[in-house]
Design a protein around this motif. Structure first.
Motif, PDB file in Angstrom:
ATOM      1  N   GLU A   8      -0.976   0.872  15.702  1.00 17.87           N
ATOM      2  CA  GLU A   8      -0.965   1.317  14.420  1.00 17.87           C
ATOM      3  C   GLU A   8       0.355   0.695  13.759  1.00 17.87           C
ATOM      4  O   GLU A   8       1.107   1.382  14.164  1.00 17.87           O
ATOM      5  N   ASP A  41       0.721  -0.254  10.526  1.00 17.56           N
ATOM      6  CA  ASP A  41       0.830  -0.438   8.886  1.00 17.56           C
ATOM      7  C   ASP A  41       1.906   0.466   8.601  1.00 17.56           C
ATOM      8  O   ASP A  41       1.711   1.629   8.576  1.00 17.56           O
ATOM      9  N   SER A  48       2.863   1.179   5.701  1.00 17.58           N
ATOM     10  CA  SER A  48       2.444   2.049   4.620  1.00 17.58           C
ATOM     11  C   SER A  48       1.952   3.435   4.969  1.00 17.58           C
ATOM     12  O   SER A  48       2.128   4.588   4.303  1.00 17.58           O
TER      13      SER A  48
END
Length: 170
Positions: free
Chosen positions: A87, A89, A91
């Motif tokens: 994971e 990302d 954001s």
């Protein structure tokens, strides 16, 4: 304007309105910061996690419970991305800080202590974890007056303190 400070210490001992827990998706306690908060806060936190989050929380989301036996009034739980599990990302990491401050505002929190979300067992690269934390917190539109970024070890504290000083100087 929100004051951001670096603190070296144990997040479970912070005298603030709320502390942020770097939780896992299940919201049932775990290792690292999550385990320390559940141990220090006692079983009331887990009971409330089960009641309030029967299906857990999604990565990047935040919610709150009582703080049990901790000196804070609330625990704001947020699920950071697990870099080690793919994971990656950023954001989602930023969302943890924004969402936690949004919950803090809903609760009327004036002071909050954050760990470095995802920088421990979830293996987010430390320099970027610090950057994401400081950048997001410095840019936040929040009523929270004081944000602490709590680092347990001296080397991490020094990195956080440098990043906070650079952000304040801008």
């Amino acid at each position: 304007m929100t004051r951001i400070i670096a603190v070296r210490g144990d997040i479970t001992e912070q005298q603030v309105d709320a502390i942020v827990n770097a939780a896992n998706n299940a919201m049932r306690g775990g290792g690292g910061v999550d385990g320390a908060i559940h141990r220090a806060g006692g079983p009331e936190i887990l009971r409330e996690c089960i009641a309030r989050f029967p299906d857990g929380l999604a990565t990047g989301d935040a919610g709150w419970t009582t703080a049990g036996d901790l000196p804070a009034r609330w625990v704001i739980h947020t699920v950071g991305p697990n870099f080690a599990a793919g994971e990656r990302d950023r954001s989602l990491l930023v969302s943890c800080y924004r969402g936690s401050l949004q919950v803090a505002d809903e609760l009327g929190v004036r002071s909050v202590a954050f760990p470095l979300i995802s920088a421990g067992v979830y293996a987010w690269p430390k320099a970027d974890a610090i950057g994401a934390a400081v950048e997001t917190l410095a840019a936040a539109d929040t009523a929270v007056a004081e944000v602490r970024i709590v680092a347990f070890d001296p080397a991490t504290y020094a990195q956080v303190a440098d990043a906070v000083a650079a952000a304040v100087a801008r």
